[in-house]
Design a protein around this motif. Sequence first.
Motif, short mmCIF file in Angstrom:
data_model
loop_
_atom_site.label_atom_id
_atom_site.label_comp_id
_atom_site.label_asym_id
_atom_site.label_seq_id
_atom_site.Cartn_x
_atom_site.Cartn_y
_atom_site.Cartn_z
N LEU A 156 17.59 28.57 9.74
CA LEU A 156 17.68 27.88 8.46
C LEU A 156 19.13 27.51 8.14
O LEU A 156 20.07 28.20 8.54
CB LEU A 156 17.13 28.77 7.34
CG LEU A 156 15.64 29.12 7.39
CD1 LEU A 156 15.32 30.15 6.32
CD2 LEU A 156 14.78 27.87 7.21
N GLU A 157 19.28 26.43 7.38
CA GLU A 157 20.60 26.08 6.86
C GLU A 157 21.04 27.16 5.87
O GLU A 157 20.19 27.77 5.20
CB GLU A 157 20.56 24.72 6.16
CG GLU A 157 20.28 23.55 7.10
CD GLU A 157 21.40 23.35 8.11
OE1 GLU A 157 22.56 23.68 7.79
OE2 GLU A 157 21.11 22.88 9.23
N PRO A 158 22.35 27.43 5.76
CA PRO A 158 22.82 28.54 4.93
C PRO A 158 22.26 28.57 3.51
O PRO A 158 21.82 29.62 3.03
CB PRO A 158 24.34 28.34 4.93
CG PRO A 158 24.62 27.67 6.23
CD PRO A 158 23.46 26.75 6.46
N GLU A 159 22.23 27.44 2.84
CA GLU A 159 21.75 27.42 1.45
C GLU A 159 20.26 27.72 1.39
O GLU A 159 19.80 28.52 0.55
CB GLU A 159 22.04 26.05 0.83
CG GLU A 159 21.69 25.99 -0.66
CD GLU A 159 22.12 24.68 -1.29
OE1 GLU A 159 21.52 24.30 -2.31
OE2 GLU A 159 23.06 24.04 -0.77
N THR A 160 19.50 27.12 2.29
CA THR A 160 18.05 27.38 2.34
C THR A 160 17.79 28.83 2.71
O THR A 160 16.91 29.48 2.14
CB THR A 160 17.38 26.45 3.37
OG1 THR A 160 17.65 25.10 3.04
CG2 THR A 160 15.87 26.68 3.38
N ARG A 161 18.56 29.32 3.65
CA ARG A 161 18.40 30.70 4.10
C ARG A 161 18.62 31.68 2.96
O ARG A 161 17.86 32.64 2.79
CB ARG A 161 19.39 30.98 5.23
CG ARG A 161 19.32 32.37 5.82
CD ARG A 161 20.37 32.51 6.92
NE ARG A 161 20.41 33.86 7.43
CZ ARG A 161 20.97 34.88 6.80
NH1 ARG A 161 21.54 34.69 5.63
NH2 ARG A 161 20.96 36.08 7.34
#
Length: 234
Positions: free
Chosen positions: A130-135
Amino acid sequence: PFPSVALVGYTNAGKSTLFNRLTGAEVMAKDLLFATLDTTQRTIRLPQGRPAIIADTVGFVSDLPHELVESFRATLEEVGEADLILHVRDIASPDSAAQAKDVEAVLEQIPTPDGKTRRILEVWNKIDLLEPETRETVVGQAERLAREGTAAAVSAWTGEGIEALRDTIASLIDDDPETQLTVEPHRGDLLAWLYANGRVTGRETDDDGRVHLTVRLHPAALGRLERLYPDVID
């Protein structure tokens, strides 16, 4: 006598990789339809020594025909009989929600023994993709749901979140009654049996060398204990 845990999930959700991570076993983990055609079982030790049997099962796909469900009936029966179902989801897939619904539809076709409540824990796998923000959002949501015992976020590939998952599994299946026992100094065989067949939650040794235990035992294990070692229950 040990509680059972079954892994289910859409094909390529990472079930076999998670199974390998939890058990240390080497099970074929490939992006193939029905890469796991039968049920692979292992005994694992959860936190504080809690034993459990974990099973990796066939991967599900969209619109799995009833006839195909029937052909895997023996495999899927173990899912219905499990004390806990781990629904492994590829949380990084854009189709994750739709895939989850497909798996839930198949689970509805699997009978549950009379009197047994189906307990399901969603395991949101592949958070490393996942992308950092989504994660951050996904992990935060999973942490809130973990308090209810309904979801956990992990990466079976990197090992992130696995220990927390073990804790959650243990808390969900740890409903065996506690028993108070006193083990005489010369009964090392009894002590070993208790550690192998139950979960010791308390231990004190008195001045005479007697060991006073608090142990959680499955009713079947408690029955065997009473037959093998009479007169040990306080």
